[in-house]
Scaffold this active site. Structure first.
Site, PDB file in Angstrom:
ATOM      1  N   CYS A   1       0.832  -1.199   0.000  1.00 36.62           N
ATOM      2  CA  CYS A   1       0.000   0.000   0.000  1.00 36.62           C
ATOM      3  C   CYS A   1       0.872   1.256   0.000  1.00 36.62           C
ATOM      4  O   CYS A   1       1.434   1.621  -1.018  1.00 36.62           O
ATOM      5  CB  CYS A   1      -0.977  -0.051   1.179  1.00 36.62           C
ATOM      6  SG  CYS A   1      -2.366   1.096   1.021  1.00 36.62           S
TER       7      CYS A   1
ATOM      8  N   HIS B   1      -2.839  -5.601   0.734  1.00 35.33           N
ATOM      9  CA  HIS B   1      -2.198  -5.862   2.031  1.00 35.33           C
ATOM     10  C   HIS B   1      -2.081  -7.361   2.302  1.00 35.33           C
ATOM     11  O   HIS B   1      -2.947  -7.942   2.970  1.00 35.33           O
ATOM     12  CB  HIS B   1      -3.020  -5.236   3.158  1.00 35.33           C
ATOM     13  CG  HIS B   1      -2.901  -3.751   3.269  1.00 35.33           C
ATOM     14  ND1 HIS B   1      -1.878  -3.136   3.942  1.00 35.33           N
ATOM     15  CD2 HIS B   1      -3.712  -2.765   2.813  1.00 35.33           C
ATOM     16  CE1 HIS B   1      -2.047  -1.826   3.909  1.00 35.33           C
ATOM     17  NE2 HIS B   1      -3.141  -1.570   3.219  1.00 35.33           N
TER      18      HIS B   1
ATOM     19  N   GLU C   1      -0.337  -8.710   4.398  1.00 42.89           N
ATOM     20  CA  GLU C   1      -0.066  -8.888   5.827  1.00 42.89           C
ATOM     21  C   GLU C   1      -1.310  -8.826   6.707  1.00 42.89           C
ATOM     22  O   GLU C   1      -1.243  -9.179   7.895  1.00 42.89           O
ATOM     23  CB  GLU C   1       0.945  -7.827   6.305  1.00 42.89           C
ATOM     24  CG  GLU C   1       0.369  -6.452   6.610  1.00 42.89           C
ATOM     25  CD  GLU C   1       0.115  -5.573   5.387  1.00 42.89           C
ATOM     26  OE1 GLU C   1      -0.176  -4.379   5.561  1.00 42.89           O
ATOM     27  OE2 GLU C   1       0.217  -6.092   4.258  1.00 42.89           O
TER      28      GLU C   1
END
Length: 288
Positions: free
Chosen positions: A104, A198, A200
């Site tokens: 991002c 994302h 993560e």
């Protein structure tokens, strides 16, 4: 041992809001994921938006095996000291020959460093999930996306995006809303791999971020009021708690194992560690 520098993209206020919503800063959450993916990882958290942020005593960027840049509430178009400091960090990391990964905000910073342009996506934001991401011809053969299927979804929370890739960059994936969902940027001796989405984010954290940004999400028309947003977030939390048993929620939200399975969802981070960070760590160990 993998010595990793994890740069939190948020300024102090953004970090405090993130902790209030999720219990950890973005960088702390990333550090935990890195340790889960690589038990020999030793992450060092840095807050480069802060004027007083410094590396550990006696350490330089070249002493690390990789740099990871998290998401952020900031906008790369803002000419603020907090933004300029992070641009400088990524520029210096690449100049030091580091492998750099960003999701991002990290992608947007790296693109600007290398001469691209990032700004508000005129086609609109992605809140919740980036849908039907497809590797480009180059992306289908690129190690960053190794293991990804021909189309997949991923957690996403962004208004800004890379609108003009830097000269010489390799765009690795896109979707109907954004042509740059994954990218490789080579600059000097360093290389950047990153995703606009994302990899993560666990689904409970995504739910917390949707609540944290509720006014923006509702204002964009994604939910018709706070109650609808809270119900959506609650279902993501339930799916996080039981990703294999809640087939009903997978069906309702059109999600599959690329999102609900942690190993699938974090694939790009694991590929970065295996394909870029470990080779550098090995070379440094041999040189030492």
């Amino acid at each position: 041992m993998l010595n990793l520098l994890v740069a939190d993209g948020n300024a102090r206020g953004g970090r405090e809001r993130h902790v209030a919503a999720t219990g950890r800063t973005s960088a702390q959450a990333y550090a935990d994921i890195l340790r889960a993916l690589a038990p020999d990882a030793r992450p060092t958290v840095l807050n480069p938006a802060d004027a007083e942020a410094t590396l550990p005593a006696g350490a330089g960027l070249g002493d690390f095996d990789g740099l990871i840049v998290t998401g952020s509430e900031l906008h790369v178009t803002d000419d603020s000291p907090a933004v300029r400091r992070q641009i400088a960090l990524v520029r210096d990391g690449l100049a030091a020959g580091l492998p750099v990964f960003g999701s991002c905000w990290g992608v947007q910073v790296a693109a600007v460093v290398a001469g691209g342009r990032a700004a508000r996506n005129p086609r609109g934001p992605e809140y919740g999930f980036a849908r039907r991401i497809a590797p480009t011809r180059e992306g289908r053969e690129h190690p960053l996306l190794d293991g990804r299927p021909p189309a997949y979804d991923a957690p996403a929370m962004h208004l800004d995006a890379v609108l003009e890739p830097p000269p010489g960059a390799r765009v690795l994936a896109g979707n109907g809303l954004l042509s740059v969902q994954a990218i490789e940027i080579a600059r000097g001796p360093g290389v950047f791999w990153g995703t606009q989405y994302h990899p993560e984010l666990d689904l409970d954290v995504l739910a917390a971020m949707l609540r944290l940004n509720g006014a923006v999400v509702i204002g964009a028309g994604f939910c018709r009021g706070a109650a609808m947003l809270d119900a959506y977030a609650a279902e993501l939390e339930a799916l996080h708690a039981d990703p294999e048993g809640r087939i009903d929620l997978m069906w309702r939200h059109g999600l599959g194992p690329e999102v609900t399975g942690a190993a699938h969802r974090r694939r790009e981070i694991a590929n970065f560690l295996d394909r870029l960070v470990r080779p550098r760590a090995g070379r440094r160990a041999q040189a030492g």
